[in-house]
Design a protein around this motif. Structure first.
Motif, PDB file in Angstrom:
ATOM      1  N   GLY A 274       0.814  -1.208   0.000  1.00  0.00           N
ATOM      2  CA  GLY A 274       0.000   0.000   0.000  1.00  0.00           C
ATOM      3  C   GLY A 274       0.847   1.258   0.000  1.00  0.00           C
ATOM      4  O   GLY A 274       0.519   2.238  -0.680  1.00  0.00           O
ATOM      5  N   ILE A 275       1.939   1.243   0.760  1.00  0.00           N
ATOM      6  CA  ILE A 275       2.852   2.389   0.780  1.00  0.00           C
ATOM      7  C   ILE A 275       3.491   2.574  -0.588  1.00  0.00           C
ATOM      8  O   ILE A 275       3.615   3.700  -1.093  1.00  0.00           O
ATOM      9  N   ALA A 276       3.895   1.463  -1.212  1.00  0.00           N
ATOM     10  CA  ALA A 276       4.514   1.532  -2.540  1.00  0.00           C
ATOM     11  C   ALA A 276       3.546   2.102  -3.572  1.00  0.00           C
ATOM     12  O   ALA A 276       3.923   2.938  -4.405  1.00  0.00           O
ATOM     13  N   ASP A 277       2.282   1.663  -3.536  1.00  0.00           N
ATOM     14  CA  ASP A 277       1.289   2.184  -4.480  1.00  0.00           C
ATOM     15  C   ASP A 277       1.077   3.684  -4.268  1.00  0.00           C
ATOM     16  O   ASP A 277       0.942   4.441  -5.232  1.00  0.00           O
ATOM     17  N   TYR A 278       1.044   4.101  -3.013  1.00  0.00           N
ATOM     18  CA  TYR A 278       0.847   5.512  -2.695  1.00  0.00           C
ATOM     19  C   TYR A 278       1.982   6.362  -3.260  1.00  0.00           C
ATOM     20  O   TYR A 278       1.757   7.475  -3.755  1.00  0.00           O
ATOM     21  N   LEU A 279       3.211   5.829  -3.205  1.00  0.00           N
ATOM     22  CA  LEU A 279       4.383   6.576  -3.659  1.00  0.00           C
ATOM     23  C   LEU A 279       4.696   6.348  -5.136  1.00  0.00           C
ATOM     24  O   LEU A 279       5.582   7.019  -5.687  1.00  0.00           O
ATOM     25  N   GLY A 280       4.009   5.392  -5.764  1.00  0.00           N
ATOM     26  CA  GLY A 280       4.307   5.079  -7.152  1.00  0.00           C
ATOM     27  C   GLY A 280       5.652   4.418  -7.327  1.00  0.00           C
ATOM     28  O   GLY A 280       6.340   4.647  -8.328  1.00  0.00           O
ATOM     29  N   ARG A 281       6.029   3.575  -6.365  1.00  0.00           N
ATOM     30  CA  ARG A 281       7.319   2.873  -6.418  1.00  0.00           C
ATOM     31  C   ARG A 281       7.097   1.377  -6.302  1.00  0.00           C
ATOM     32  O   ARG A 281       6.012   0.911  -5.947  1.00  0.00           O
ATOM     33  N   LYS A 282       8.151   0.630  -6.565  1.00  0.00           N
ATOM     34  CA  LYS A 282       8.095  -0.812  -6.364  1.00  0.00           C
ATOM     35  C   LYS A 282       8.218  -1.126  -4.879  1.00  0.00           C
ATOM     36  O   LYS A 282       8.909  -0.429  -4.143  1.00  0.00           O
ATOM     37  N   ASP A 285      11.651  -1.399  -3.437  1.00  0.00           N
ATOM     38  CA  ASP A 285      12.415  -0.157  -3.266  1.00  0.00           C
ATOM     39  C   ASP A 285      12.275   0.423  -1.862  1.00  0.00           C
ATOM     40  O   ASP A 285      13.064   1.296  -1.468  1.00  0.00           O
ATOM     41  N   LEU A 286      11.271  -0.041  -1.114  1.00  0.00           N
ATOM     42  CA  LEU A 286      10.986   0.560   0.185  1.00  0.00           C
ATOM     43  C   LEU A 286      11.586  -0.204   1.361  1.00  0.00           C
ATOM     44  O   LEU A 286      11.425   0.209   2.511  1.00  0.00           O
ATOM     45  N   ALA A 287      12.250  -1.316   1.080  1.00  0.00           N
ATOM     46  CA  ALA A 287      12.812  -2.110   2.173  1.00  0.00           C
ATOM     47  C   ALA A 287      13.774  -1.285   3.023  1.00  0.00           C
ATOM     48  O   ALA A 287      13.704  -1.302   4.261  1.00  0.00           O
ATOM     49  N   HIS A 288      14.652  -0.539   2.385  1.00  0.00           N
ATOM     50  CA  HIS A 288      15.652   0.228   3.127  1.00  0.00           C
ATOM     51  C   HIS A 288      15.033   1.393   3.911  1.00  0.00           C
ATOM     52  O   HIS A 288      15.268   1.506   5.115  1.00  0.00           O
ATOM     53  N   PRO A 289      14.244   2.280   3.268  1.00  0.00           N
ATOM     54  CA  PRO A 289      13.686   3.391   4.059  1.00  0.00           C
ATOM     55  C   PRO A 289      12.790   2.922   5.202  1.00  0.00           C
ATOM     56  O   PRO A 289      12.802   3.522   6.284  1.00  0.00           O
TER      57      PRO A 289
END
Length: 493
Positions: A274-282, A285-289
């Motif tokens: 859901g966070i990825a969809d909100y940001l338009g990212r894969k 890509d969000l594992a690190h942040p």
């Protein structure tokens, strides 16, 4: 050491500092104190230093040479020397520091230690070598305390193969005040007003003293005016605090990305997808942040109560949730003086749905875990979480706001979890028989999946607006139905 009268709570922290400071061994010892910013760590350590006649040095973000100059001047002043010490390197400085306790144990505090270690990466190793009793027989009983707010750095200081691993006799984390203590600290008698205030500023002590200078909402009717004058006012420190929280974390390099992740979570996107969809990212890509935000204590990663392969991200600092839900979308208007009241009026629905509602559910889970008596659940709670229960017949899922698990020490095998209670939390709804029937339906769905034989989980209704007379009569007859209003949430068990 007598705890200062002006220090609120912190009894456990003060007792541990006292124990560490009074240790009678002849060798130098190490302690580590950490915690998020604004929690009163410096106030706590300064009080301990003054009570014991010790030495305290607060580092700044500077070069190694300048830090050594500042440290030498401060240490010479403490020792009564007429001129500053001039240390060529930290090995000399630490050696001299560990010799100041000539008449018995002395507390020595290095505050903001991560600043020094950033400029001098070898400093932890130098301290480790300085504490070695075999190598440094001329050490005195200095009680060295390293303090810092960079949680990721402080957490690594004593972990794994770090030089100071196994050297510390104290590892103290100074937490935020829990919601009950926060209500007392803000001197708010009305539980509803206390919960509203906590949903905005959480349990950070500095937000009352330094940031609002004692300006607190007098009652629920004053809450809206307090938001306008103390939080949404561009002339007050709380106005920009949420932005500074991220800027002050050394691990957060791309603050725009981290603010975007927090905005996604504050908007109700709790899963990584859901966070990825909100940001338009894969999602990958969000594992690190996400890991970094969790590492610095700004978000929590919580497993689903009933499906361990699912989890949710929640913001750990209420002020960040409030900022991203209410302030950030209206920042341009809020920067113009005189616009705060209009913005707050428009943001009421968002505040209730994105901030207050989720925060109230968090308070209810905290109550169930830490404040409710074992008799409330019919057992001792070992884990409390939120979760989703699938309903195959209806082809839907039911959200459970509070699921309380205990331990069942059966004679047939090792201990395992047993579901003690499930609950629903509504801030602004008067709860009635319909809410109870929903919980009964969910309990039926769970009957074949969890729980102990012959025992049904209790049903709990949490409400900020109260309960119908019919529901109260049922709860009076049946101990398996528990009603938790605001008074019980803040004062009862």
């Amino acid at each position: 050491m007598d705890k200062p009268a002006e220090m609120f709570d912190r009894d456990f922290e003060w007792s541990e500092l006292t124990r560490f400071s009074r240790y009678s061994g002849p060798e130098a010892t190490l302690g580590v104190v950490s915690g998020r910013r604004r929690q009163g760590k410096t106030f706590l350590l300064d009080a301990a230093t003054r009570a014991s006649g010790g030495f305290m040095f607060t580092a700044t973000e500077t070069t190694e040479a300048d830090a050594l100059r500042q440290f030498g001047a401060a240490l010479a002043d403490h020792c009564g020397e007429p001129a500053p010490f001039r240390f060529a390197h930290w090995d000399e400085a630490i050696t001299r520091l560990l010799r100041i306790a000539t008449d018995g144990p002395v507390v020595a505090v290095i505050d903001e230690f991560p600043f020094l270690a950033k400029a001098s990466p070898a400093l932890p190793s130098i301290i480790q070598r300085g504490l070695d009793p075999a190598a440094r027989r001329d050490n005195t009983p200095v009680r060295l305390l390293l303090c810092g707010s960079a949680l990721s750095f402080m957490g690594r200081l004593l972990s794994g193969n770090a030089p100071l691993r196994g050297r510390a006799g104290l590892e103290l984390v100074v937490p935020t005040l829990d919601y009950r203590l926060a209500g007392q600290f803000w001197d708010i008698a009305d539980p509803c007003t206390a919960a509203l205030t906590h949903a905005v500023v959480g349990g950070t002590p500095a937000y009352r003293r330094e940031f609002t200078q004692g300006d607190t909402p007098a009652d629920r009717d004053d809450f809206d005016d307090w938001i306008v004058r103390a939080v949404l006012n561009p002339g007050r420190p709380l106005f920009r605090e949420a932005r500074y929280l991220l800027a002050e974390e050394p691990e957060l390099h791309d603050t725009a990305l981290y603010h975007s992740v927090l905005a996604a979570i504050a908007s109700g996107n709790a899963s990584r997808g859901g966070i990825a969809d909100y940001l338009g990212r894969k999602s990958t890509d969000l594992a690190h942040p996400l890991h970094v935000l969790e590492d610095v204590g700004l978000i929590r990663h919580e497993a689903d109560a009933f499906r361990r392969n699912r989890s949710a991200y929640r913001i750990a600092e209420p002020l960040l949730t409030f900022y991203h839900a209410v302030m950030r979308p209206n920042w341009g208007d809020l920067e113009r003086p005189g616009r705060a009241a209009a913005v707050w009026s428009r943001a009421q629905a968002t505040f209730r749905s994105k901030v207050l509602g989720p925060h109230f559910k968090t308070l209810c889970r905290e109550w169930a875990r830490w404040h409710a008596s074992p008799g409330t659940h019919g057992g001792h709670p070992a884990r409390v979480a939120a979760g989703t229960v699938s309903d195959p017949a209806a082809k839907t899922g039911h959200e459970v706001d509070v699921a309380v698990f205990g331990r069942d020490d059966s004679a047939d095998g090792p201990e395992h979890e047993v579901l003690l209670a499930i609950g629903e939390a509504k801030w602004n709804d008067t709860m009635g028989i319909g809410h109870l029937r929903r919980l009964e339906h969910i309990r039926g769905l769970l009957a074949t999946r969890t729980g102990a034989p012959g025992r049904e989980p209790r049903l709990m209704c949490f409400s900020g607006a109260g309960f119908t007379d019919e529901l109260r009569r049922i709860a009076e007859r049946d101990r398996g139905v528990q009603l938790v209003d605001m008074h019980r949430l803040y004062h009862g068990h």
